[in-house]
Design a protein around this motif. Structure first.
Motif, PDB file in Angstrom:
ATOM      1  N   GLU A   1      -5.454  16.155   6.099  1.00  0.00           N
ATOM      2  CA  GLU A   1      -5.951  14.785   6.143  1.00  0.00           C
ATOM      3  C   GLU A   1      -4.795  13.844   6.450  1.00  0.00           C
ATOM      4  O   GLU A   1      -3.670  14.047   5.989  1.00  0.00           O
ATOM      5  CB  GLU A   1      -6.609  14.397   4.815  1.00  0.00           C
ATOM      6  CG  GLU A   1      -7.908  15.144   4.558  1.00  0.00           C
ATOM      7  CD  GLU A   1      -8.721  14.531   3.442  1.00  0.00           C
ATOM      8  OE1 GLU A   1      -8.360  13.437   2.972  1.00  0.00           O
ATOM      9  OE2 GLU A   1      -9.726  15.142   3.043  1.00  0.00           O
ATOM     10  N   PHE A   2      -5.085  12.820   7.267  1.00  0.00           N
ATOM     11  CA  PHE A   2      -4.066  11.860   7.630  1.00  0.00           C
ATOM     12  C   PHE A   2      -4.720  10.510   7.902  1.00  0.00           C
ATOM     13  O   PHE A   2      -5.922  10.428   8.163  1.00  0.00           O
ATOM     14  CB  PHE A   2      -3.271  12.332   8.854  1.00  0.00           C
ATOM     15  CG  PHE A   2      -4.105  12.657  10.063  1.00  0.00           C
ATOM     16  CD1 PHE A   2      -4.373  11.702  11.026  1.00  0.00           C
ATOM     17  CD2 PHE A   2      -4.614  13.937  10.240  1.00  0.00           C
ATOM     18  CE1 PHE A   2      -5.123  12.005  12.152  1.00  0.00           C
ATOM     19  CE2 PHE A   2      -5.378  14.255  11.357  1.00  0.00           C
ATOM     20  CZ  PHE A   2      -5.639  13.289  12.315  1.00  0.00           C
TER      21      PHE A   2
ATOM     22  N   GLY B   1       0.806  -1.215   0.000  1.00  0.00           N
ATOM     23  CA  GLY B   1       0.000   0.000   0.000  1.00  0.00           C
ATOM     24  C   GLY B   1       0.836   1.259   0.000  1.00  0.00           C
ATOM     25  O   GLY B   1       1.958   1.277   0.511  1.00  0.00           O
ATOM     26  N   GLY B   2       0.298   2.328  -0.562  1.00  0.00           N
ATOM     27  CA  GLY B   2       0.994   3.607  -0.561  1.00  0.00           C
ATOM     28  C   GLY B   2       0.235   4.636  -1.371  1.00  0.00           C
ATOM     29  O   GLY B   2      -0.687   4.302  -2.123  1.00  0.00           O
ATOM     30  N   GLY B   3       0.609   5.885  -1.217  1.00  0.00           N
ATOM     31  CA  GLY B   3      -0.044   6.939  -1.983  1.00  0.00           C
ATOM     32  C   GLY B   3       0.199   8.302  -1.376  1.00  0.00           C
ATOM     33  O   GLY B   3       0.827   8.443  -0.328  1.00  0.00           O
ATOM     34  N   ALA B   4      -0.307   9.318  -2.054  1.00  0.00           N
ATOM     35  CA  ALA B   4      -0.163  10.694  -1.594  1.00  0.00           C
ATOM     36  C   ALA B   4      -1.197  11.543  -2.309  1.00  0.00           C
ATOM     37  O   ALA B   4      -1.767  11.152  -3.333  1.00  0.00           O
ATOM     38  CB  ALA B   4       1.242  11.223  -1.854  1.00  0.00           C
ATOM     39  N   ARG B   5      -1.450  12.717  -1.773  1.00  0.00           N
ATOM     40  CA  ARG B   5      -2.392  13.654  -2.397  1.00  0.00           C
ATOM     41  C   ARG B   5      -1.633  14.616  -3.310  1.00  0.00           C
ATOM     42  O   ARG B   5      -0.700  15.302  -2.896  1.00  0.00           O
ATOM     43  CB  ARG B   5      -3.151  14.428  -1.337  1.00  0.00           C
ATOM     44  CG  ARG B   5      -3.911  15.633  -1.872  1.00  0.00           C
ATOM     45  CD  ARG B   5      -5.102  15.964  -1.015  1.00  0.00           C
ATOM     46  NE  ARG B   5      -6.153  14.974  -1.172  1.00  0.00           N
ATOM     47  CZ  ARG B   5      -7.309  15.002  -0.486  1.00  0.00           C
ATOM     48  NH1 ARG B   5      -7.529  15.934   0.392  1.00  0.00           N
ATOM     49  NH2 ARG B   5      -8.224  14.073  -0.692  1.00  0.00           N
TER      50      ARG B   5
ATOM     51  N   LEU C   1       0.522  11.558   6.358  1.00  0.00           N
ATOM     52  CA  LEU C   1       0.042  12.931   6.459  1.00  0.00           C
ATOM     53  C   LEU C   1       0.091  13.524   5.069  1.00  0.00           C
ATOM     54  O   LEU C   1       1.161  13.661   4.482  1.00  0.00           O
ATOM     55  CB  LEU C   1       0.911  13.753   7.420  1.00  0.00           C
ATOM     56  CG  LEU C   1       0.600  15.248   7.503  1.00  0.00           C
ATOM     57  CD1 LEU C   1      -0.808  15.490   8.039  1.00  0.00           C
ATOM     58  CD2 LEU C   1       1.630  15.966   8.368  1.00  0.00           C
ATOM     59  N   TYR C   2      -1.083  13.845   4.511  1.00  0.00           N
ATOM     60  CA  TYR C   2      -1.146  14.374   3.158  1.00  0.00           C
ATOM     61  C   TYR C   2      -0.902  15.877   3.175  1.00  0.00           C
ATOM     62  O   TYR C   2      -1.101  16.558   4.194  1.00  0.00           O
ATOM     63  CB  TYR C   2      -2.505  14.061   2.525  1.00  0.00           C
ATOM     64  CG  TYR C   2      -2.803  12.584   2.502  1.00  0.00           C
ATOM     65  CD1 TYR C   2      -2.268  11.756   1.517  1.00  0.00           C
ATOM     66  CD2 TYR C   2      -3.603  11.996   3.483  1.00  0.00           C
ATOM     67  CE1 TYR C   2      -2.530  10.393   1.497  1.00  0.00           C
ATOM     68  CE2 TYR C   2      -3.863  10.631   3.475  1.00  0.00           C
ATOM     69  CZ  TYR C   2      -3.320   9.840   2.483  1.00  0.00           C
ATOM     70  OH  TYR C   2      -3.569   8.503   2.470  1.00  0.00           O
TER      71      TYR C   2
END
Length: 796
Positions: free
Chosen positions: A724-725, A406-410, A709-710
């Motif tokens: 958002e976090f 899993g992973g990602g960012a805004r 933490l986005y």
């Protein structure tokens, strides 16, 4: 203020100490707040009990050591800093001690003066306002000749606490310009923006003598520490990897190590493994020898968490990376986004006289590499079909968790036009994750989609009650607005009448009336205000607005607005019914038959009394749509003259959701909605304030997902912003905002929160509820010994 005699004595002491053998050692300590043997004896010692202000200001000993790539600093404090949780600590460093140049002021604005042959070129500044504590709590500043510049954070930081506490820092030599000797001083200060130094730990002792908070302190960088040499025994580690796909059958991996690596072993392709592709080349960077670029045959798939494993690579001292499956592996994933920017409406207004010359250019700016905010126009878009739809295909590489994938960012992004004009709205946002893989989004310049424009002419009848000021004979009452044929010119040319001639109904009733025809392709949301003579109503408030609903109204069926009241722009002009809905499926234990779900709020008929009288139901009776689906619903009628902005929160029994987390908010829209046509809010998710069921899939996450933490949005922020976090498990959370000087501005969250995704807004105000000024700020998320920090800009 330091007396002249004392200062001369200090200068003499400097000469006497200049030949002293220093205690710095060579080696790599563990950054854990514990004094390792490699530090040797103290470089400087200060007696206990001589600190002013708070007791936690009392510094004791300073220790310094280095290895091949880093300087390490360790100092002790005569107090339990965990119990006090208050204090600022700084080290000044002179790194070019031969020329006498450097700062004479403080980067944080403290009331100090540097008066010494060794003036600082660098300042490490830290704050300890609560645990956990890490590198994100510490800033590195560089003197630029006339002012300080924030360059980032240290490479590592830790503390220990008890009767005596300690703070430990790690900073790359390259960050300090790789000096062979430093002259330094560690000092403490308070929380106020003008607080002076309250104590120092320095050599010689007693070179500081401020007597209280307001006395200017004179600081001397008089502790000399030479760079030590020795054998490096610390192996390198793999810090991160990122990927690129330059072609259908090729991939590139960029590996970043914790320190410079040996060219021969770093450039051996067989030392690298990426499942699914063959690594055929490896090239160490010519400018940063800790970075290696890998050429691969085979295309890495999008949306898959790809692991890079490294073996046999050595640092420049010959230490090989440890093949332990932890410090020699890193993971990242690729995601592709096709952005289609619809520019036709913008072009039609930016070039009303015809085609531009030279042709228009558009670029994509953003927060995640390869997009940037600066320089502008480094990622151009193209218009292959000459249809004013400019496109850009962007590949993003983001870290992912090797164990879970899993992973990602805004992503935040905006369009720029001709490398100078930016969209005027807040940033567009898009969440990149391993679930997005390949996606296409259509965005209109400034969000001006065709749906926001009328397809036919519409007549609107405006009416305003002027009883409050009773215009004298000869006075004019007029209307100005944002869309043609209205404008904001004063005096206004769109006069309203109270003469009984249609559309006005009764002469002399002080209700002034006028009809305005808005042509086809008018932007559907019209802002407007009334004008009495040369004076606007509600001068310091926002504009009124009306929505041109071309599905209902036209020139034969005009939109007749309710009567506005002069100078009453901040309240509604008619009764509005609002439908509240909350999904309780995340509740555990579940909501029982005897439980009461209700809503409280800031605007009547809602209030904050407990128990609440505004009960929601899940019985299938309107406005509830389906019995037993765990979505509780209620209709609330807000009367004429209600405040537009409503804070609210749900309760189960007498217990509020999101305790201490801030209220939900919405705005009553008295233009589109009424009692006959209710305003239906999006379904809220219990205890996830600010997150709706439309994003419910993000509301609960796999407990193995990392803390995230986005980036706040919008950023820069002009009024308010959202953070958002995600939390991998329930736990105590701290979310705090700091200014560039490291001062705590406001604590937004300090309490236990549930697992999953959370959202909170910040109104740009400090703890005293005063608006902060423009500048750079930092938000820090602390949870379970981890910390995440994001940088943001405030513009006022």
């Amino acid at each position: 203020m330091m007396r002249k005699e004392s200062f001369l004595l200090v200068l003499l002491a400097l000469v006497l100490f200049s030949g002293q053998v220093m205690a710095a050692g060579f080696g790599t300590p563990t950054i854990d707040g514990t004094l390792d043997a490699v530090y040797g004896t103290a470089e400087a010692t200060d007696k206990s009990g001589d600190g002013n202000g708070n007791a936690v200001m009392d510094l004791l000993n300073l220790y310094v050591c280095n290895d091949v790539n880093y300087w390490y600093f360790y100092f002790t404090i005569n107090a339990d800093i965990n119990a006090t949780r208050w204090g600022k600590y700084l080290i000044y460093m002179d790194t070019d001690s031969t020329n006498g140049s450097g700062a004479t002021s403080d980067a944080w604005g403290r009331n100090v003066v540097v008066s010494d042959p060794h003036k600082p070129e660098y300042s490490i500044a830290s704050w300890v306002d609560g645990l956990p504590y890490d590198a994100g709590d510490t800033q590195v500043w560089k003197w630029m000749g006339s002012s300080w510049s924030l360059t980032g954070t240290v490479s590592g930081a830790a503390l220990s606490y008890g009767t005596t506490s300690a703070i430990e820092w790690k900073i790359a030599k390259a960050t300090l310009g790789s000096p062979t000797r430093i002259w330094c001083e560690v000092w403490s200060t308070g929380g106020g923006t003008t607080d002076n130094a309250q104590d120092t730990s320095n050599d010689p002792a007693e070179d500081w003598n401020a007597t209280n908070w307001s006395t200017t302190a004179i600081l001397l960088c008089s502790t000399a520490v030479p760079e030590m040499a020795g054998g490096d025994i610390t192996p390198p580690t793999l810090v991160s990897v990122s990927y690129q796909r330059p072609g259908p059958s090729a991939s590139i991996a960029i590996a970043t190590f914790s320190e410079p690596v040996d060219k021969t072993t770093a450039e051996t392709p067989s030392n690298y493994t990426i499942p699914g592709v063959n690594v055929v080349s490896a090239t160490r960077s010519g400018t940063d020898s800790s970075v290696v670029t890998l050429g691969c045959i085979g295309a890495l798939s999008y949306g898959t968490c790809h692991q890079l494993t490294v073996i046999n690579v050595k640092d420049t001292a010959g230490n090989p990376i440890v093949n332990n499956g932890v410090t020699n592996v890193a993971c990242a994933f690729l995601s592709q986004l096709l952005v289609r920017g619809h520019m036709a409406l913008h072009l039609s207004t930016s070039h009303p006289g015809g085609n531009p010359s030279p042709p228009d250019t558009f670029a994509l700016e953003g927060s995640i590499t390869p997009l940037t905010w600066d320089p502008t126009c480094d990622y151009f878009m193209v218009d292959p079909d000459a249809d004013s739809i400019f496109v850009a295909t962007v590949d993003f590489s983001l870290p992912c968790t090797c164990s879970t994938g899993g992973g990602g960012a805004r992503l935040e992004f905006k369009f720029t036009h001709d490398c100078g004009e930016w969209e005027s709205i807040s940033n567009h946002v898009y969440d990149i994750s391993t679930a997005t893989v390949i996606d296409t989004i259509d965005i209109w310049w400034n969000d001006l989609a065709p749906a926001n424009y009328t397809t036919k002419p519409i007549d609107v009848v405006f009416k305003v009650d002027m009883s409050a000021i009773s215009p004298a004979p000869g006075d004019t009452v007029a209307l100005n607005g944002s869309q043609n044929p209205l404008n904001w010119n004063v005096p206004s040319t769109r006069e309203l009448k109270d003469d009984g001639v249609s559309p006005d109904q009764v002469a002399g009733d002080k209700i002034y009336t006028g009809k305005v025809r808005f042509p086809k392709t008018t932007f559907a949301t019209v802002e407007y205000k009334y004008v009495h003579g040369l004076n606007y109503e509600c001068f310091s408030q926002g504009n009124r607005s009306v929505y041109l609903n071309d599905a209902i109204y036209d020139t034969l069926n005009p939109l007749i607005l309710p009567i506005d009241v002069w100078d009453r722009c901040t309240v509604t002009r008619q009764d509005v019914k609002v439908i509240f809905r909350v999904n309780t499926w995340t509740m555990w234990p579940p909501v029982g038959p005897s439980d009461t779900v209700s809503v409280n709020g800031s605007v009547s008929p809602l209030d904050w009394n407990v128990p609440s009288v505004t009960v929601l139901k899940d019985d299938g009776v309107a406005p509830d749509s389906l019995a037993g689906d765990k979505i509780y619903t209620a209709a609330v009628i807000f009367p004429d003259s209600s405040s537009f902005s409503v804070d609210y929160k749900y309760l189960i029994g007498t217990g509020y959701e999101c305790v201490g987390y801030g209220n939900r908010t919405f705005g009553i829209d008295d233009v589109k909605y009424s009692i006959a046509h209710p305003e239906t809010l999006a379904v809220d998710l219990w205890n996830y304030c600010g997150v709706t069921i439309g994003r419910g899939a993000e509301g609960l996450i796999d407990s193995r997902e990392p803390l995230s933490l986005y980036q706040n949005y919008p950023n820069p922020l002009f009024g308010s912003t959202n953070f958002e976090f995600t939390l991998p498990k329930p736990g105590h959370v701290s979310l705090r905002v700091f200014n560039a000087a490291g001062r705590l501005v406001r604590t937004l969250v300090n309490e236990p929160l549930s697992q999953g995704r959370h959202s909170i807004s910040w109104d740009g105000k400090d703890a005293a509820m005063k608006s902060v000024g423009s500048g750079v700020y930092f938000v820090e998320l602390s949870y379970a010994g981890e910390s995440k920090v994001r940088r943001m800009i405030v513009l006022k």
